[in-house]
Motif scaffolding. Structure first.
Motif, PDB file in Angstrom:
ATOM      1  N   THR A  83      13.950 -19.808 -10.414  1.00 48.66           N
ATOM      2  CA  THR A  83      12.924 -18.803 -10.114  1.00 48.66           C
ATOM      3  C   THR A  83      13.450 -17.637  -9.286  1.00 48.66           C
ATOM      4  N   ASP A  84      14.741 -17.621  -8.976  1.00 47.88           N
ATOM      5  CA  ASP A  84      15.278 -16.519  -8.172  1.00 47.88           C
ATOM      6  C   ASP A  84      15.111 -15.197  -8.923  1.00 47.88           C
ATOM      7  N   HIS A  85      14.861 -14.128  -8.176  1.00 51.77           N
ATOM      8  CA  HIS A  85      14.584 -12.833  -8.780  1.00 51.77           C
ATOM      9  C   HIS A  85      14.874 -11.735  -7.771  1.00 51.77           C
ATOM     10  N   ASP A  86      14.873 -10.498  -8.228  1.00 54.90           N
ATOM     11  CA  ASP A  86      15.219  -9.367  -7.375  1.00 54.90           C
ATOM     12  C   ASP A  86      14.436  -8.150  -7.862  1.00 54.90           C
ATOM     13  N   ASP A  87      14.119  -7.244  -6.932  1.00 52.42           N
ATOM     14  CA  ASP A  87      13.261  -6.103  -7.244  1.00 52.42           C
ATOM     15  C   ASP A  87      13.893  -4.807  -6.738  1.00 52.42           C
ATOM     16  N   PHE A  88      13.637  -3.717  -7.466  1.00 54.46           N
ATOM     17  CA  PHE A  88      14.242  -2.431  -7.145  1.00 54.46           C
ATOM     18  C   PHE A  88      13.291  -1.305  -7.528  1.00 54.46           C
ATOM     19  N   ILE A  89      13.134  -0.341  -6.629  1.00 53.74           N
ATOM     20  CA  ILE A  89      12.456   0.913  -6.943  1.00 53.74           C
ATOM     21  C   ILE A  89      13.422   2.038  -6.615  1.00 53.74           C
ATOM     22  N   ASN A  90      13.733   2.874  -7.603  1.00 52.09           N
ATOM     23  CA  ASN A  90      14.687   3.961  -7.414  1.00 52.09           C
ATOM     24  C   ASN A  90      14.060   5.103  -6.626  1.00 52.09           C
ATOM     25  N   VAL A  91      14.596   5.354  -5.429  1.00 51.37           N
ATOM     26  CA  VAL A  91      14.161   6.507  -4.651  1.00 51.37           C
ATOM     27  C   VAL A  91      15.395   7.317  -4.224  1.00 51.37           C
ATOM     28  N   PHE A  92      16.393   7.402  -5.124  1.00 55.15           N
ATOM     29  CA  PHE A  92      17.485   8.349  -4.921  1.00 55.15           C
ATOM     30  C   PHE A  92      16.931   9.758  -5.071  1.00 55.15           C
ATOM     31  N   ASP A  93      17.398  10.678  -4.256  1.00 54.15           N
ATOM     32  CA  ASP A  93      17.038  12.075  -4.535  1.00 54.15           C
ATOM     33  C   ASP A  93      17.850  12.533  -5.749  1.00 54.15           C
ATOM     34  N   LYS A 103      13.252   9.074 -11.053  1.00 56.05           N
ATOM     35  CA  LYS A 103      12.812   8.720  -9.711  1.00 56.05           C
ATOM     36  C   LYS A 103      11.589   7.811  -9.787  1.00 56.05           C
ATOM     37  N   PHE A 104      11.557   6.803  -8.944  1.00 54.53           N
ATOM     38  CA  PHE A 104      10.505   5.801  -8.824  1.00 54.53           C
ATOM     39  C   PHE A 104      10.503   4.786  -9.976  1.00 54.53           C
ATOM     40  N   LEU A 105      11.590   4.759 -10.744  1.00 53.43           N
ATOM     41  CA  LEU A 105      11.750   3.700 -11.739  1.00 53.43           C
ATOM     42  C   LEU A 105      11.677   2.348 -11.049  1.00 53.43           C
ATOM     43  N   ARG A 106      10.916   1.437 -11.630  1.00 54.45           N
ATOM     44  CA  ARG A 106      10.757   0.097 -11.090  1.00 54.45           C
ATOM     45  C   ARG A 106      11.407  -0.914 -12.024  1.00 54.45           C
ATOM     46  N   ILE A 107      12.206  -1.817 -11.457  1.00 55.84           N
ATOM     47  CA  ILE A 107      12.841  -2.865 -12.255  1.00 55.84           C
ATOM     48  C   ILE A 107      12.726  -4.193 -11.512  1.00 55.84           C
ATOM     49  N   ILE A 108      12.271  -5.203 -12.228  1.00 51.18           N
ATOM     50  CA  ILE A 108      12.294  -6.583 -11.753  1.00 51.18           C
ATOM     51  C   ILE A 108      13.300  -7.329 -12.613  1.00 51.18           C
ATOM     52  N   THR A 109      14.215  -8.038 -12.010  1.00 51.30           N
ATOM     53  CA  THR A 109      15.097  -8.893 -12.792  1.00 51.30           C
ATOM     54  C   THR A 109      14.887 -10.334 -12.364  1.00 51.30           C
ATOM     55  N   PHE A 121       0.806  -1.217   0.000  1.00 48.07           N
ATOM     56  CA  PHE A 121       0.000   0.000   0.000  1.00 48.07           C
ATOM     57  C   PHE A 121       0.847   1.279   0.000  1.00 48.07           C
ATOM     58  N   SER A 122       2.156   1.143  -0.157  1.00 42.91           N
ATOM     59  CA  SER A 122       3.038   2.309  -0.148  1.00 42.91           C
ATOM     60  C   SER A 122       2.891   3.101  -1.446  1.00 42.91           C
ATOM     61  N   SER A 123       2.689   4.408  -1.314  1.00 45.29           N
ATOM     62  CA  SER A 123       2.653   5.294  -2.473  1.00 45.29           C
ATOM     63  C   SER A 123       4.060   5.821  -2.742  1.00 45.29           C
ATOM     64  N   ASN A 124       4.241   6.472  -3.873  1.00 42.36           N
ATOM     65  CA  ASN A 124       5.532   7.090  -4.145  1.00 42.36           C
ATOM     66  C   ASN A 124       5.882   8.124  -3.081  1.00 42.36           C
ATOM     67  N   ASP A 125       4.878   8.865  -2.625  1.00 42.60           N
ATOM     68  CA  ASP A 125       5.134   9.844  -1.551  1.00 42.60           C
ATOM     69  C   ASP A 125       5.570   9.141  -0.269  1.00 42.60           C
ATOM     70  N   ASP A 126       4.951   8.006   0.031  1.00 44.17           N
ATOM     71  CA  ASP A 126       5.361   7.240   1.211  1.00 44.17           C
ATOM     72  C   ASP A 126       6.828   6.833   1.099  1.00 44.17           C
ATOM     73  N   LEU A 127       7.221   6.356  -0.068  1.00 40.96           N
ATOM     74  CA  LEU A 127       8.602   5.940  -0.269  1.00 40.96           C
ATOM     75  C   LEU A 127       9.559   7.120  -0.117  1.00 40.96           C
ATOM     76  N   ALA A 128       9.180   8.253  -0.682  1.00 46.09           N
ATOM     77  CA  ALA A 128      10.055   9.427  -0.643  1.00 46.09           C
ATOM     78  C   ALA A 128      10.231   9.970   0.767  1.00 46.09           C
ATOM     79  N   ASN A 129       9.241   9.766   1.614  1.00 44.07           N
ATOM     80  CA  ASN A 129       9.289  10.320   2.971  1.00 44.07           C
ATOM     81  C   ASN A 129       9.712   9.302   4.025  1.00 44.07           C
ATOM     82  N   ALA A 130      10.051   8.114   3.608  1.00 43.76           N
ATOM     83  CA  ALA A 130      10.360   7.039   4.551  1.00 43.76           C
ATOM     84  C   ALA A 130      11.786   7.125   5.069  1.00 43.76           C
ATOM     85  N   ASP A 131      12.037   6.377   6.135  1.00 45.26           N
ATOM     86  CA  ASP A 131      13.405   6.167   6.591  1.00 45.26           C
ATOM     87  C   ASP A 131      14.082   5.162   5.662  1.00 45.26           C
ATOM     88  N   THR A 132      15.398   5.102   5.752  1.00 44.69           N
ATOM     89  CA  THR A 132      16.149   4.141   4.955  1.00 44.69           C
ATOM     90  C   THR A 132      17.233   3.502   5.813  1.00 44.69           C
TER      91      THR A 132
END
Length: 500
Positions: free
Chosen positions: A472-482, A347-353, A272-283
């Motif tokens: 079936t191994d895989h990895d996921d990434f959403i870019n939230v670099f400023d 920003k918020f680019l999504r990649i599944i490999t 349920f995380s929005s892009n705004d949620d991701l941008a304002n989250a801790d890391t």
């Protein structure tokens, strides 16, 4: 490995039907099933009503359910329909999971009635999938789109035989193993589908890394190559952030992944995380300019222990069992292009490999790499490595490094990014972006294999019907670099520097 789906084949008088199957989830593995060839498969007396020909019976073992991957075919979904379509696709995944669980828990019923699986599992699954496919078609058309041709044909799934077994031609006796299985089925159960939960892995899923020949090839850098790297340090999930959601593929759907994910980086990543949620989250990343989310299916050792999710969806309820292993190292690095400079990721680019369904889908999107420390010039894709003493298991991922220049996601979550070719060139109209490379290292005792049995195997979490296959191994990434930090990444890479 080609696609493992098997279409039903027809002749003038007969067609094959998988009529009964069972897998014992949590206790054994495969059991025998009866396969009948009949022009009238509902005939109660076992006769072909047209010719009087006796039905041919063969004992066969069924491993899993293979359904067409509808989401992979939806390359052009109107923007206004994507959330709805993603939700319906998640429902299709749930339907397959529930059908597999029913297949795995109906051994007795299947043994008593050779038509039980077809009537009680496969046919209802087809009907339910057809309803969802129609919803997807209507939603796409309502938003001005068009469903792909033949989408309705994707409703039908097949019961996939055990590896190494083939369906016989129509109307032919497939061999001498006649009858209902009995002792034969019981004698093969431990070897059958293997694993603590009865859905893998098996001995054939492992290979001795010392016997694998070096097979890693790297493209040569051109004159304009961008040779720098940028390393971000985000830990190994010491915060114990887990869930079975998948924000990219199934936004808004709890347990959309049907398996447990490790998370590093962004600490507000669920369905349920929005892009705004991701941008304002801790890391968890040391560089606070990187709030990206990096997540992958956990690795477990199936040692008989029960984890915190032993009785939960995505965990034990779906055949993902055993002790969750924490990576000793989780290296995250961005690299350049052999042929030129890279441009910033949006920003918020999504990649599944990789592909969580590669066992049934085939290898088109598979991108698994398994190895051992000291042997990383040897990579396995469809085997887990057996490492020698003193060596540790390594999972590595090299993400797509080309971007279409416009979209942060696509309907099938793949076509907005691409891999460079063997020389390092991006497809036409695509731009080179920093390539994410990840390396996960695990200290896990090497499983032992005796008489075809695996003791304490390790396996990656997955959809239950994928049988914990390494491919079936895989990895996921959403870019939230400023923006400032992403520009630093690009400048570092293009200048040939080593930065963090």
């Amino acid at each position: 490995m080609g696609r493992t789906s098997r279409k039903r084949r027809s002749s003038l008088a007969t067609r094959m039907t998988i009529a009964s199957a069972a897998l014992l989830l949590g206790g054994g593995g495969l059991v025998a099933v009866n396969v009948y060839a009949s022009a009238h498969e509902d005939s109660a007396d076992g006769q072909d009503a047209g010719s009087g020909t006796q039905q041919t019976q063969q004992t066969q073992q069924v491993a899993t359910i293979d359904c067409p991957d509808v989401g992979a075919q939806l390359s052009d979904v109107p923007d206004g329909a994507r959330d709805e379509v993603d939700g319906e696709l998640a429902t299709l995944d749930t339907q397959v999971t529930e059908a597999y669980k029913r297949l795995a828990s109906t051994r007795d019923a299947a043994a008593r009635d050779p038509r039980f699986v077809r009537n009680s599992i496969m046919d209802p699954l087809k009907k339910n999938r057809g309803t969802i496919l129609e919803r997807i078609r209507l939603e796409m058309e309502r938003r001005g789109g068009q469903a792909p041709d033949g989408m309705n044909d994707m409703a039908e799934c097949t019961a996939q035989p055990k590896e190494g077994e083939q369906q016989p031609p129509d109307g032919q006796d497939g061999g001498s193993d006649q009858g209902g299985g009995g002792d034969q089925a019981g004698g093969d159960q431990q070897q059958g589908n293997g694993g603590q939960a009865g859905n893998g892995p098996v001995a054939a899923d492992f290979a001795d890394i010392t016997k694998v020949q070096p097979n890693v090839q790297k493209p040569q850098n051109g004159d304009n190559a961008s040779t720098g790297t940028f390393t971000t340090r985000c830990g190994v999930n010491d915060n114990k952030k887990f869930n079975t959601d998948n924000l990219i593929v199934a936004p808004g759907v709890t347990n959309g992944a049907h398996h447990l994910h490790d998370y590093v980086g962004n600490q507000d990543n669920d369905a349920f995380s929005s892009n705004d949620d991701l941008a304002n989250a801790d890391t968890s990343c040391q560089n606070q300019g990187d709030k990206s989310t990096y997540y992958w299916p956990v690795l477990r050792v199936q040692d008989g222990s029960e984890e915190f999710d032993a009785d939960k969806d995505g965990g034990g309820k779906e055949g993902n069992v055993g002790k969750v292993l924490q990576a000793q190292k989780a290296s995250i690095k961005f690299a350049g292009s052999p042929q030129g400079e890279v441009v910033p990721m949006p920003k918020f680019l999504r990649i599944i490999t990789g592909d969580a369904k590669a066992f049934t889908n085939g290898t088109a999107n598979a991108n698994a790499h398994w190895s051992c420390t000291g042997f990383e010039d040897r990579q396995l894709t469809d085997k887990y490595p057996l490492c020698p003493d003193g060596s540790k298991v390594v999972r590595s991922f090299a993400f797509q490094s080309c971007w279409d220049g416009q979209n942060i996601d696509s309907a099938n979550h793949r076509t907005h990014v691409a891999f460079a070719d063997q020389a390092g060139n991006c497809p036409q109209n695509f731009k080179a972006i920093p390539q994410l490379k990840m390396r996960l290292v695990y200290d896990v005792q090497t499983p032992t294999i005796e008489n075809g049995q695996v003791k304490n195997p390790f396996a990656v979490d997955g959809f239950p019907e994928q049988l914990h296959k390494p491919i079936t191994d895989h990895d996921d990434f959403i870019n939230v670099f400023d923006d400032q930090t992403m520009q630093k990444v690009v400048d570092c890479i293009n200048k040939g520097d080593r930065c963090d």
